[in-house]
Design an enzyme around this catalytic site. Sequence first.
Site, short mmCIF file in Angstrom:
data_model
loop_
_atom_site.label_atom_id
_atom_site.label_comp_id
_atom_site.label_asym_id
_atom_site.label_seq_id
_atom_site.Cartn_x
_atom_site.Cartn_y
_atom_site.Cartn_z
N CYS A 126 0.80 -1.22 0.00
CA CYS A 126 0.00 0.00 0.00
C CYS A 126 0.84 1.27 0.00
CB CYS A 126 -0.95 -0.01 1.19
SG CYS A 126 -2.02 -1.47 1.23
N HIS A 251 -2.92 6.83 2.07
CA HIS A 251 -3.45 5.53 1.67
C HIS A 251 -4.86 5.38 2.23
CE1 HIS A 251 -4.18 1.37 1.08
NE2 HIS A 251 -3.94 1.03 2.33
N ASN A 281 -10.26 0.10 -0.40
CA ASN A 281 -8.80 0.05 -0.26
C ASN A 281 -8.22 -0.65 -1.49
OD1 ASN A 281 -6.16 -0.68 0.33
ND2 ASN A 281 -6.57 -1.25 2.45
#
Length: 325
Positions: A126, A251, A281
């Site tokens: 990520c 993120h 996500n």
Amino acid sequence: MSSNSSALTGFGAAAGSRIVAVAGVRPERVVGNEELGRGLGVTAEWIERRVGVRERRFAGAEETVTGMAAGAAAKALSTAGLAPADIDLLVLATCSMPSPMPSGAASVAALLGVPRIAAFDVNAACAGFCYALGVADGLIRSRTSRRALVIGAERMTDWVDQGDVDTATVFADGAGAAVVVAAERAGIHPVEWGGDGDKAGLVAIPDRHGSVTMQGQAVYRWVTSELAAVAAAACARAGIAPADLKGFVTHQANLRMIERLATSLGATNAAVARDIVETGNTSAASVPLALSRLIDRGQVRPGDAILLMGFGAGLSYAAQVIACP
């Protein structure tokens, strides 16, 4: 998202680099909480309350990591007024390729019609896009490259157990790309990056046949207790106070986490990206997707100081202040 041809300078004139365009690609299929919750035995409200997601995008059979990456790259190049042949470097941030070879970047370059440029993958999960952006900026500053594509692209649903409520409720698919060029005045400030390998097992795929496992509460504590200092250090490296930021793009892991980081940093005047609500996500794709949405909605303007920050498996983190394209 606007082009800036004046930033396209020769090798000898470049003092740094800047982003001149950002674009995103989201898969066609929209999956809402009600649909997802039925299979998991939880309510739509429970999912939103827990992670902040209302809907996310799941890739179809034809929407591959490399295909989405190439689509986002083509959109970003068009916005910048450039053709694929103008690019000499392609860095793809991803952790969800179906196979480790060939690299996704090489395949994306081929899809764009530039198979002979420098192309490689970065896997920092990520944090990948911010890592890749730091690498591209360094290569341009060293005059190794002049114009680069930096892409984050993921099909996280390939690696998620759709029966696992901890991961199935949050992970999704998509791609975002940025065009980075040599510039007389730096628009990408030095990256603040690192990690905590002792905690690497908190987010992991145990083997090639496994699915993502995540100890969400432990990750939440790590992020909220340690990463505001990383964000502050990135601001210091750029010579800017957090209160002077106009955008804050982290993120997109968890909405409460994002909002707590912004408050802890003191980014009181920044538009905070909350793309997780509509996109979920998307790992390495989340930062460029969230940035492109802030720009598209007019929440930030060209030249604004924006803090980008990625964090995740590894445990890795990277943050840098950029000038909005």
